[in-house]
Design an enzyme around this catalytic site. Structure first.
Site, PDB file in Angstrom:
ATOM      1  N   ASN A   1       2.348   3.583   6.058  1.00  0.00           N
ATOM      2  CA  ASN A   1       0.785   2.943   5.253  1.00  0.00           C
ATOM      3  C   ASN A   1       1.355   2.124   6.388  1.00  0.00           C
ATOM      4  OD1 ASN A   1      -1.709   2.150   4.892  1.00  0.00           O
ATOM      5  ND2 ASN A   1      -0.749   2.258   3.438  1.00  0.00           N
TER       6      ASN A   1
ATOM      7  N   GLY B   1     -10.448  -5.365   1.693  1.00  0.00           N
ATOM      8  CA  GLY B   1      -9.399  -6.000   1.683  1.00  0.00           C
ATOM      9  C   GLY B   1      -8.850  -7.391   1.359  1.00  0.00           C
TER      10      GLY B   1
ATOM     11  N   TYR C   1      -1.075  -6.758   6.126  1.00  0.00           N
ATOM     12  CA  TYR C   1      -0.763  -7.522   5.442  1.00  0.00           C
ATOM     13  C   TYR C   1       0.174  -8.402   6.254  1.00  0.00           C
ATOM     14  CZ  TYR C   1      -1.650  -4.337   1.277  1.00  0.00           C
ATOM     15  OH  TYR C   1      -2.320  -4.215   0.098  1.00  0.00           O
TER      16      TYR C   1
ATOM     17  N   LYS D   1      -0.654  -9.134   9.351  1.00  0.00           N
ATOM     18  CA  LYS D   1      -2.084 -10.158   9.552  1.00  0.00           C
ATOM     19  C   LYS D   1      -1.850 -11.746   8.523  1.00  0.00           C
ATOM     20  CE  LYS D   1      -6.391  -9.434   9.304  1.00  0.00           C
ATOM     21  NZ  LYS D   1      -7.583  -8.929   9.369  1.00  0.00           N
TER      22      LYS D   1
ATOM     23  N   ILE E   1      -4.123  -2.678  -3.971  1.00  0.00           N
ATOM     24  CA  ILE E   1      -5.402  -2.730  -3.458  1.00  0.00           C
ATOM     25  C   ILE E   1      -5.955  -1.495  -3.138  1.00  0.00           C
ATOM     26  CG2 ILE E   1      -6.346  -4.234  -2.219  1.00  0.00           C
ATOM     27  CD1 ILE E   1      -5.197  -6.269  -1.294  1.00  0.00           C
ATOM     28  N   TYR E   2      -7.088  -0.773  -3.042  1.00  0.00           N
ATOM     29  CA  TYR E   2      -7.412   0.478  -3.201  1.00  0.00           C
ATOM     30  C   TYR E   2      -8.985   0.351  -2.588  1.00  0.00           C
ATOM     31  CZ  TYR E   2      -3.524   3.047  -4.102  1.00  0.00           C
ATOM     32  OH  TYR E   2      -2.167   3.394  -3.147  1.00  0.00           O
TER      33      TYR E   2
END
Length: 173
Positions: A136, A109, A143, A145, A97-98
């Site tokens: 990161n 996201g 993630y 959350k 995911i970028y």
């Protein structure tokens, strides 16, 4: 505010995927890696042959986030044998995911996670998993959350730099 749409990518999006893939990876990692390691990774991961193979793999899917005809991010998911580590045949891997830096914090996201959750409703998936660089912290918080919890670690080698990724998963069934 104009709506961001998510669309499934196909082979006709190859050039766009190369561009967004390279740009987002550089924005995310160029300050913490050597130029040589970044250049090598970009060449290996985003060359035409590699991306064509990935786009043609029936067990991989790419999605693009589009805002006013501009692609601002992308998602890659893998099923079955396309997973980077075959932990479970009935799992789905979020491989990438970028999102362009200027759109961080704009819920792109989250739109990608929502898309993954739609996909798993159509597939017999027990859980979703991903690897995220242990440094990161923003991504790890995102993630977490979204219901992902750490379950393991693995090594990610970028050129001559050995890094550790946390493996995180979210149960579905």
């Amino acid at each position: 505010m104009t709506l961001i749409s998510i669309k499934k990518a196909s082979l006709s999006d190859l050039d766009t995927l190369q561009k967004i893939g390279k740009q987002t990876f550089m924005e995310t990692f160029e300050l913490v890696n050597t130029p040589e390691n970044i250049a090598n990774y970009l060449e290996q991961s985003f060359n035409t042959t590699q991306l064509t193979t990935e786009l043609n793999n029936p067990d991989s899917q790419f999605y693009l986030a589009v805002l006013e005809q501009e692609v601002i991010g992308y998602l890659k998911i893998n099923f079955g044998k396309a997973q980077t580590e075959l932990i479970n045949e009935r799992a789905l891997e979020i491989h990438r995911i970028y999102v362009l830096q200027q759109f961080h914090g704009k819920k792109v996201g989250q739109l990608f996670i929502d898309e993954v959750l739609k996909v798993v409703q159509q597939k017999p998936v027990e859980y979703i998993w991903l690897g995220v660089w242990e440094e990161n912290h923003r991504a790890i918080a995102f993630y977490t959350k979204n219901g992902f919890t750490p379950f393991d670690k693995h090594i990610f080698t970028l050129g001559n730099d050995v890094q550790t990724d946390l493996l995180m998963k979210r149960q579905i069934h």
